[in-house]
Design a protein around this motif. Structure first.
Motif, PDB file in Angstrom:
ATOM      1  N   LEU A  15      -5.876  16.520 -10.447  1.00  0.00           N
ATOM      2  CA  LEU A  15      -6.346  15.644  -9.390  1.00  0.00           C
ATOM      3  C   LEU A  15      -7.164  16.421  -8.369  1.00  0.00           C
ATOM      4  O   LEU A  15      -8.186  15.964  -7.891  1.00  0.00           O
ATOM      5  CB  LEU A  15      -5.159  14.958  -8.706  1.00  0.00           C
ATOM      6  N   LYS A  47      -6.422   2.736 -17.391  1.00  0.00           N
ATOM      7  CA  LYS A  47      -5.499   3.622 -16.704  1.00  0.00           C
ATOM      8  C   LYS A  47      -4.968   2.932 -15.461  1.00  0.00           C
ATOM      9  O   LYS A  47      -5.693   2.272 -14.746  1.00  0.00           O
ATOM     10  CB  LYS A  47      -6.206   4.919 -16.325  1.00  0.00           C
ATOM     11  N   LYS A  48      -3.706   3.110 -15.225  1.00  0.00           N
ATOM     12  CA  LYS A  48      -3.071   2.432 -14.110  1.00  0.00           C
ATOM     13  C   LYS A  48      -2.298   3.420 -13.265  1.00  0.00           C
ATOM     14  O   LYS A  48      -1.951   4.509 -13.711  1.00  0.00           O
ATOM     15  CB  LYS A  48      -2.121   1.349 -14.627  1.00  0.00           C
ATOM     16  N   LEU A  49      -2.025   2.999 -12.048  1.00  0.00           N
ATOM     17  CA  LEU A  49      -1.174   3.799 -11.177  1.00  0.00           C
ATOM     18  C   LEU A  49       0.283   3.498 -11.514  1.00  0.00           C
ATOM     19  O   LEU A  49       0.685   2.335 -11.586  1.00  0.00           O
ATOM     20  CB  LEU A  49      -1.440   3.433  -9.721  1.00  0.00           C
ATOM     21  N   HIS A 115       3.339   8.026  -9.858  1.00  0.00           N
ATOM     22  CA  HIS A 115       2.403   8.558  -8.873  1.00  0.00           C
ATOM     23  C   HIS A 115       2.788   8.168  -7.455  1.00  0.00           C
ATOM     24  O   HIS A 115       2.416   8.828  -6.492  1.00  0.00           O
ATOM     25  CB  HIS A 115       0.992   8.046  -9.141  1.00  0.00           C
ATOM     26  N   ALA A 116       3.469   7.030  -7.342  1.00  0.00           N
ATOM     27  CA  ALA A 116       3.831   6.526  -6.022  1.00  0.00           C
ATOM     28  C   ALA A 116       5.235   5.952  -6.101  1.00  0.00           C
ATOM     29  O   ALA A 116       5.703   5.554  -7.177  1.00  0.00           O
ATOM     30  CB  ALA A 116       2.842   5.462  -5.558  1.00  0.00           C
ATOM     31  N   TYR A 136       5.430   5.949  -0.729  1.00  0.00           N
ATOM     32  CA  TYR A 136       5.352   7.410  -0.788  1.00  0.00           C
ATOM     33  C   TYR A 136       4.371   7.862  -1.864  1.00  0.00           C
ATOM     34  O   TYR A 136       4.273   7.237  -2.929  1.00  0.00           O
ATOM     35  CB  TYR A 136       6.735   8.006  -1.101  1.00  0.00           C
ATOM     36  N   ASP A 137       3.706   8.958  -1.575  1.00  0.00           N
ATOM     37  CA  ASP A 137       2.819   9.609  -2.539  1.00  0.00           C
ATOM     38  C   ASP A 137       3.637  10.639  -3.311  1.00  0.00           C
ATOM     39  O   ASP A 137       3.956  11.711  -2.787  1.00  0.00           O
ATOM     40  CB  ASP A 137       1.663  10.274  -1.781  1.00  0.00           C
ATOM     41  N   THR A 139       2.736  12.334  -5.827  1.00  0.00           N
ATOM     42  CA  THR A 139       1.965  13.459  -6.365  1.00  0.00           C
ATOM     43  C   THR A 139       1.866  14.594  -5.343  1.00  0.00           C
ATOM     44  O   THR A 139       1.392  15.667  -5.669  1.00  0.00           O
ATOM     45  CB  THR A 139       0.540  13.040  -6.763  1.00  0.00           C
ATOM     46  N   SER A 140       2.279  14.325  -4.122  1.00  0.00           N
ATOM     47  CA  SER A 140       2.290  15.413  -3.135  1.00  0.00           C
ATOM     48  C   SER A 140       3.675  16.047  -3.132  1.00  0.00           C
ATOM     49  O   SER A 140       4.683  15.358  -3.287  1.00  0.00           O
ATOM     50  CB  SER A 140       1.949  14.859  -1.742  1.00  0.00           C
ATOM     51  N   ARG A 144       4.724  12.618   0.500  1.00  0.00           N
ATOM     52  CA  ARG A 144       4.159  12.142   1.763  1.00  0.00           C
ATOM     53  C   ARG A 144       4.340  10.634   1.912  1.00  0.00           C
ATOM     54  O   ARG A 144       4.115   9.857   0.974  1.00  0.00           O
ATOM     55  CB  ARG A 144       2.666  12.474   1.798  1.00  0.00           C
ATOM     56  N   ILE A 146       2.985   7.319   2.795  1.00  0.00           N
ATOM     57  CA  ILE A 146       1.633   6.770   2.914  1.00  0.00           C
ATOM     58  C   ILE A 146       1.604   5.663   3.966  1.00  0.00           C
ATOM     59  O   ILE A 146       0.694   5.584   4.788  1.00  0.00           O
ATOM     60  CB  ILE A 146       1.150   6.191   1.561  1.00  0.00           C
ATOM     61  N   PHE A 173      -3.908   0.844  -1.540  1.00  0.00           N
ATOM     62  CA  PHE A 173      -4.590   1.533  -2.633  1.00  0.00           C
ATOM     63  C   PHE A 173      -5.994   1.030  -2.913  1.00  0.00           C
ATOM     64  O   PHE A 173      -6.742   1.668  -3.645  1.00  0.00           O
ATOM     65  CB  PHE A 173      -3.761   1.446  -3.914  1.00  0.00           C
TER      66      PHE A 173
END
Lengths: 445, 213
Positions: A15, A47-49, A115-116, A136-137, A139-140, A144, A146, A173
């Motif tokens: 990413l 592709k999806k989240l 991812h979230a 929340y994110d 991937t961090s 994090r 959001i 998003f």
């Protein structure tokens, strides 16, 4: 576990790499709400989240109805409906006020590919249901936060909490709220005895909004989502009325002229109604100013002119006319001038201008009936449905990304939804009998 | 200033799709407060107006199914439109429930998506006209109907034209226009609900009902 962490790290690296190849100009600016705009989409993607939605956590009151689980499921269904998300489900709930448990859960979800993460905190007090959503994110590394936001509804409409949360997630998003906190209205009933019904956009909570025992057809939401214009024979003839489904407020009679009073379309500001009247001899298009009752006639033709639909700018009106032989799609200025033919050949009806303005959906007959869209400038007509059965009566979602329509592919007429590219066709209503003329409300106030 | 970490999820979402679209603002909406008057609205003409054309069909006429193309460029302004004289105003509409079918008045039928009178149906209308002229104390209601194919809104207009075509024919045969009321039911009141042409052709009709003055 170690393998999963490695996967997460690789994902983050990927990413980050992608981030640096994106030119600055392509990074969307934060929207007015101060939200980072992540993506904006019109069609389905492959592709999806992946979003994790564990059961909501009850922080106050007793959850006798099992809302904590239901609302997580409904939120997940709403997000899956958008086709932008894949929902990573899980058993059990995260304890309240336990940051370590939360961190552990998100770490596990991230390892599973999420991812979230979406966490709902549910408070039930009396006849109110409040929910705080925290997004929340994953991937961090620090998961994090959001966004967080609290919504409050009456317990009788608790599903709206899930819809509001889902719409907020979509806003975070995409930069535009989702369309889950909306209603649909439609006609249902046997021939000669159709009543109007209203349900949530996902078909839940269906209930009648007319009960006059007559014929009631073609409901159309006003731009504020407070009222519907529709044609009813309750006074004997096809007249136009306006009903307020959320208020104890009497119906208004919009037009009751000799002949047909039909095909209502609200102007974008809600102050005018384009409609079809035959009082002057044959079906013609007029514009009614609601506050004054002043009528302005837009078409003058010996043939049929009907089914006006307003552009979202309010400057143009598309309509159907058979002035060149068969029914075709035309566009004119909102004052009636500058008529331009948009479809040629075949037979087209039911134009519906997209709330984004770029497309007009319509029904084309070629043996069977199917939904098409065409650029509002007449370019690039494309077919969205290709059977089975007949597919007609498209109505736009407020984001211009989804449509509802009626299909008889299952034997009876049922309401279906699809994306604007024709993908993701799925039934919304499933009850016995016919369900026709769906109108998708704007976002509820 | 956002950090690189802030963009991680951001970037992951950007790659989900390549479709980028402008985010149009929803127009502001204003709720009209005043109730709408009915029936008595003021009619003002649109600027590029063309004179209304309304001709009764005559026996053998193919009717206005394929109306000649008219210029869409501005034409001379027409005088303010006036209500069609052929049908009673909204305030005087008789209740359709007061009308009954009589065996002497036969239905006429239409081709798919058409509203012109076919020659064999003109003969039916001649007989209907004779009966109505012989029974001058009867008011007549003409219903226009469509089959279930097609779409509700368009069929409402199509049914209106079918009722009107039958009315115009009867008037051309000497039946007083003031005796006639028309109503379109579009596709909403089929007589036959099977899904085949034999059934659909029965639904594409004008039906006649009467009541004493």
């Amino acid at each position: 576990m170690r393998r999963s962490r490695r996967h997460a790290v690789r994902l983050a690296l990927l990413l980050t790499a992608l981030l640096w190849v994106l030119p600055w100009s392509e990074r969307p600016a934060p929207s007015a709400q101060g939200v980072d705009v992540f993506l904006n989409v019109t069609g389905g993607g492959t592709k999806k989240l992946n979003i994790a939605i564990p059961e909501f956590t009850v922080v106050a009151g007793t959850d006798a109805a099992g809302l904590a689980k239901t609302l997580a499921q409904v939120t997940g269904a709403d997000l899956a409906f958008t086709t932008l998300f894949t929902v990573v489900a899980a058993e059990g709930r995260i304890p309240a006020n336990d940051p370590e448990a939360l961190r552990k859960s998100w770490t596990e979800f991230a390892a599973a590919g999420a991812h979230a993460g979406l966490h709902g905190l549910l408070a039930l007090r009396g006849n109110r249901a409040d929910a705080e959503m925290r997004l929340y994110d994953l991937t961090s590394p620090e998961h994090r936060l959001i966004a967080s936001k609290t919504f409050s509804v009456g317990t009788a409409s608790a599903r709206r909490l899930a819809h509001k949360i889902a719409d907020e997630v979509v806003l975070q998003f995409t930069g535009e709220p989702g369309v889950a906190d909306t209603k649909i209205a439609y006609a249902t009933g046997p021939p000669g005895a159709k009543e109007l019904w209203m349900s949530d956009y996902d078909g839940f909570g269906a209930a009648p909004i007319t009960r006059n025992g007559s014929i009631n057809i073609t409901p159309v939401w006003d731009p504020s989502a407070r009222s519907l214009a529709y044609t009813s024979y309750k006074n004997g003839y096809p007249d136009l009325f306006r009903l307020f489904p959320f208020e104890r407020r009497p119906e208004q009679t919009l037009a009751a002229f000799s002949g047909i009073n039909s095909s209502p379309s609200w102007s974008p500001n809600g102050q005018h109604l384009a409609l079809t009247l035959s009082k002057d001899g044959n079906p013609e298009i007029y514009v009614l100013t609601i506050a004054t009752g002043v009528l302005r006639r837009l078409t003058r033709h010996a043939g049929i002119d009907t089914e006006p639909t307003w552009s979202p700018t309010g400057r143009e009106i598309a309509f159907i006319s058979n002035r060149t032989g068969a029914a075709h799609l035309f566009v004119m200025d909102a004052e009636g001038a500058n008529v331009r033919q948009r479809t040629f050949g075949g037979h087209q009806t039911q134009p519906r201008w997209s709330p984004k303005g770029d497309l007009i959906a319509y029904t084309a007959r070629a043996g069977t009936f199917d939904i098409w869209v065409i650029g509002s400038d007449g370019s690039n007509a494309r077919r969205l449905t290709a059977g089975p059965g007949d597919n007609q009566g498209a109505g736009w979602a407020p984001n211009g990304r989804h449509l509802m329509f009626q299909s008889n592919r299952l034997g009876t007429w049922q309401i279906f939804s699809m994306l604007v590219d024709g993908s993701a066709q799925a039934p919304v209503t499933r009850a016995p009998g016919d369900h026709t003329s769906p109108s998708w409300s704007p976002r509820l106030p | 200033m956002r950090t690189r970490g802030d963009y991680a999820l951001f970037a992951s979402l950007l790659i989900l799709t390549i479709a980028v679209v402008g985010c149009a603002k929803r127009p502001a909406t204003t709720q009209a407060a005043a109730p709408a008057p009915t029936g008595t609205a003021v009619t003002t003409p649109a600027t590029p107006a063309q004179p209304p054309t309304s001709q009764p069909s005559r026996p053998g006429d193919r009717g206005p199914t394929a109306a000649p193309s008219r210029p869409s460029t501005p034409a001379p302004p027409a005088p303010p439109a006036t209500a069609a004289p052929a049908t009673p105003g909204a305030g005087t509409r008789p209740s359709p429930k007061e009308f009954v079918s009589v065996p002497e008045l036969k239905d006429i039928f239409f081709d798919f998506d058409k509203y012109d009178i076919r020659p064999e149906d003109a003969k039916t209308l001649d007989v209907n006209a004779s009966w109505l002229k012989a029974n001058p104390n009867q008011l007549v209601l003409i219903e226009g109907h469509c089959d279930e194919r097609g779409t509700n809104e368009y069929n409402l207009a199509l049914g209106e034209r079918r009722a009107k075509a039958a009315m115009n024919y009867l008037v051309s045969q000497g039946v007083q226009a003031s005796r006639i009321t028309i109503i379109s039911y579009g596709e909403e009141r089929p007589v036959c609900t099977d899904k085949n042409e034999g059934c659909w052709s029965k639904n594409r009709r004008s039906h006649f009902l009467v009541k004493p003055r």
